[in-house]
Write a protein that holds these residues in place. Sequence first.
Motif, PDB file in Angstrom:
ATOM      1  N   GLY A 154       0.809  -1.216   0.000  1.00 26.15           N
ATOM      2  CA  GLY A 154       0.000   0.000   0.000  1.00 26.15           C
ATOM      3  C   GLY A 154       0.843   1.267   0.000  1.00 26.15           C
ATOM      4  N   SER A 155       2.128   1.135   0.258  1.00 24.98           N
ATOM      5  CA  SER A 155       3.007   2.303   0.222  1.00 24.98           C
ATOM      6  C   SER A 155       3.698   2.418  -1.133  1.00 24.98           C
ATOM      7  CB  SER A 155       4.026   2.218   1.363  1.00 24.98           C
ATOM      8  OG  SER A 155       3.334   2.232   2.591  1.00 24.98           O
ATOM      9  N   SER A 205       6.377   4.254   4.635  1.00 23.21           N
ATOM     10  CA  SER A 205       6.008   3.017   5.322  1.00 23.21           C
ATOM     11  C   SER A 205       5.143   3.354   6.523  1.00 23.21           C
ATOM     12  CB  SER A 205       7.266   2.281   5.795  1.00 23.21           C
ATOM     13  OG  SER A 205       6.909   1.139   6.534  1.00 23.21           O
ATOM     14  N   LYS A 206       3.922   2.887   6.485  1.00 17.30           N
ATOM     15  CA  LYS A 206       3.026   3.162   7.610  1.00 17.30           C
ATOM     16  C   LYS A 206       3.641   2.639   8.905  1.00 17.30           C
ATOM     17  CE  LYS A 206      -1.467   1.993   9.470  1.00 17.30           C
ATOM     18  NZ  LYS A 206      -2.654   1.151   9.337  1.00 17.30           N
ATOM     19  N   SER A 207       4.156   1.419   8.864  1.00 22.42           N
ATOM     20  CA  SER A 207       4.655   0.803  10.101  1.00 22.42           C
ATOM     21  C   SER A 207       6.119   1.150  10.375  1.00 22.42           C
ATOM     22  CB  SER A 207       4.547  -0.720   9.981  1.00 22.42           C
ATOM     23  OG  SER A 207       5.337  -1.167   8.882  1.00 22.42           O
ATOM     24  N   THR A 210       8.625  -2.564   7.830  1.00 21.23           N
ATOM     25  CA  THR A 210       8.579  -3.480   6.695  1.00 21.23           C
ATOM     26  C   THR A 210       9.998  -3.767   6.203  1.00 21.23           C
ATOM     27  OG1 THR A 210       6.420  -2.623   6.138  1.00 21.23           O
ATOM     28  CG2 THR A 210       7.575  -3.784   4.383  1.00 21.23           C
ATOM     29  N   GLN A 349      -4.150  -5.894  -4.392  1.00 21.88           N
ATOM     30  CA  GLN A 349      -3.930  -5.734  -2.956  1.00 21.88           C
ATOM     31  C   GLN A 349      -5.217  -5.288  -2.264  1.00 21.88           C
ATOM     32  OE1 GLN A 349      -1.624  -2.512  -1.316  1.00 21.88           O
ATOM     33  NE2 GLN A 349      -1.236  -3.628   0.565  1.00 21.88           N
ATOM     34  N   GLU A 353      -6.197  -8.595  -0.348  1.00 19.40           N
ATOM     35  CA  GLU A 353      -5.716  -8.495   1.035  1.00 19.40           C
ATOM     36  C   GLU A 353      -6.893  -8.161   1.962  1.00 19.40           C
ATOM     37  OE1 GLU A 353      -2.699  -5.482   2.546  1.00 19.40           O
ATOM     38  OE2 GLU A 353      -1.328  -7.142   2.214  1.00 19.40           O
ATOM     39  N   LYS A 512       6.287 -13.567   6.915  1.00 22.59           N
ATOM     40  CA  LYS A 512       7.286 -12.627   7.448  1.00 22.59           C
ATOM     41  C   LYS A 512       8.113 -13.305   8.537  1.00 22.59           C
ATOM     42  CE  LYS A 512       4.534  -8.463   6.593  1.00 22.59           C
ATOM     43  NZ  LYS A 512       3.821  -7.329   7.157  1.00 22.59           N
TER      44      LYS A 512
HETATM   45  O1  LIG Z   1       3.491   0.732   4.749  1.00 22.75           O
HETATM   46  P1  LIG Z   1       4.112  -0.455   5.395  1.00 22.75           P
HETATM   47  O2  LIG Z   1       3.875  -0.481   6.874  1.00 22.75           O
HETATM   48  O3  LIG Z   1       5.579  -0.533   5.067  1.00 22.75           O
HETATM   49  O4  LIG Z   1       3.406  -1.750   4.847  1.00 22.75           O
HETATM   50  C1  LIG Z   1       3.482  -2.142   3.514  1.00 22.75           C
HETATM   51  C2  LIG Z   1       2.476  -3.210   3.205  1.00 22.75           C
HETATM   52  O5  LIG Z   1       2.748  -4.380   3.946  1.00 22.75           O
HETATM   53  C3  LIG Z   1       1.541  -5.006   4.365  1.00 22.75           C
HETATM   54  O6  LIG Z   1       1.433  -4.818   5.730  1.00 22.75           O
HETATM   55  C4  LIG Z   1       1.506  -6.462   4.057  1.00 22.75           C
HETATM   56  O7  LIG Z   1       2.679  -7.082   4.426  1.00 22.75           O
HETATM   57  C5  LIG Z   1       0.460  -4.258   3.629  1.00 22.75           C
HETATM   58  O8  LIG Z   1      -0.763  -4.351   4.249  1.00 22.75           O
HETATM   59  C6  LIG Z   1       1.042  -2.889   3.558  1.00 22.75           C
HETATM   60  O9  LIG Z   1       0.415  -2.078   2.600  1.00 22.75           O
END
Ligand SMILES: O=P(O)(O)OC[C@H]1O[C@](O)(CO)[C@@H](O)[C@@H]1O
Length: 549
Positions: A154-155, A205-207, A210, A349, A353, A512
């Motif tokens: 999604g990024s 990256s939202k998280s 990744t 996706q 997803e 993962k």
């Molecule tokens: O933006 P992030 O946190 O790096 O995540 C990238 C992608 O990885 C996922 O979490 C799947 O692994 C997706 O849902 C998300 O879009």
Amino acid sequence: MMKILPSYAVVDSLKQHADQASAATIQSYQAETGRTERMATTAAGLTLDFSRHLISEQGLNELIKLAEQAGVEAKRTAMFAGEKINKSEGRAVLHTALRHMGDRLVMVDGEDVMPAVRDTLSRISSLCDTVHAGQWTGWSGKPVKHIVNIGIGGSYLGIKTALDGLRPYQRKDLQAHYVVNVDPADLAKTLAVIDPETTLFIICSKSFTTMETRVNAEAAKAWMLEQGMPEADSARHFIAVSNNIAKATAFGIAEENILPLWDWVGGRYSLWSAIGVMIPLMTSFAIFKRLLIGAFEMDEHFQNAPLEDNMPVIMGLLGIWYSNFFEAQSHAVLSYASDLDAFPGHLQQMDMESNGKRVTADGQPVDWQTGPVIWGGVGTNGQHAYHQLLHQGTRLIPVDIVAALESHNPVAEHQDWLFAHALAQAQALAYGCQEDQIRAEMAEKGASQAEIDMLAPQKVIPGNKPVSLLIMDKLEPETLGALIALYEHKVFVQGAIWELNSYDQFGVELGKVLGDQIFEQLTADSAVNEADAGLNQWLQRYRQKHHRA
Ligand SMILES: O=P(O)(O)OC[C@H]1O[C@](O)(CO)[C@@H](O)[C@@H]1O
């Protein structure tokens, strides 16, 4: 045997309609009076013509009841109101707030999220002003010329789809690049063409956890240092978009260079947030706003149009009709617009997803089919590749044909040909070409009876393949925004009827975890002896190749 759907009262009646439809043809339904007018709806610059479907008008009325009985309207209200419909993660689902153009408050945990949304938009706007004015300079004082988005899923997918869809609006003085995969070839291809002194990296990256993005961002930074970037100037070359400010700062991004997003924005729904900052950077903030406005118009339609005219509802219901009553396994989206070539990847996706799930939102195993395989491409290219299977294969594959009346590139008769073929495919899929007609044509051309008997069955195109036509005047920022939002809501409708939580993705986690473990085994200093023989053979072979013990 699996049930068709959850126990909605209308399912039995729908089954009867489906049995009747199995014995009917799309052609035969064309005799219904007023079908062309009834089976079309327009919203936010898009017209959906769904008359070429294997369903009677009565059947369609019953499908609408399915949406009512599944509580789609109440669930929709809950989503827009910021209720935590992503129950497994305790989160609201509010990508719609990112494009909300009204003055409504959007409350999450007692707080209106709109001021933060508007504040971030204004930060994006100032960043664009600075870059576009040539005032964002690299370590040697030269203005930015290359923008590299490092992000995946999604990024990446939504950004690429939107930016390609906006190709006529892209700036000529900036070049966009994407580093997505952990395959070193992906980074290498970008590093080979950028100029380090004029490159701005966006770590998206939202998280911020990744693996692919972390590894690529670290390598990009190391490369920039090698190329001569003073460490102290790294803020001039690296910005980030993340919900995890702590991790982004720990990576070394200056806090003022981190654009936020929130946990109520799902990754695959995040192109409307700062995750999509590449879009206004490569076009303009005004164009990005127009994209958001188009999506907002679709949100308004989705919330307000009666179910029987509601485009995402109808598309969602028709998808369920084929998935659950006709056992269709896949759904194709074919865009007759080259600039939409990235769209199927984003849809994969967004849809798979979201609705590739085997338990309900309450954690009960489902006893009915859920999301189909989504695939697609651009026409007319696909006609010379996989359309053969659509026309004469043994599988039922419903198709959406997306097309525009007008092109941004008025070259000779190209657009006339393109649109002609979009319509031709819709006709061929729905109505085909039957054996008696083929036999008559061959006889007229003087073919022998033996030739006719041998060839005629091979030439038959049975038709009866359901097609939706999704037509816009022109692929503009608003229509593109509306198109993407339309599919987001379609996914919502289907998830609601299948009783899923469309907003988590636990299925990606095991890979993962195993990836981390196997990485350790591949790279360990001391010898590795894995109990699983099938895995062990490849660990040893890889380790030998890399001269590891
Ligand atoms: O933006 P992030 O946190 O790096 O995540 C990238 C992608 O990885 C996922 O979490 C799947 O692994 C997706 O849902 C998300 O879009």
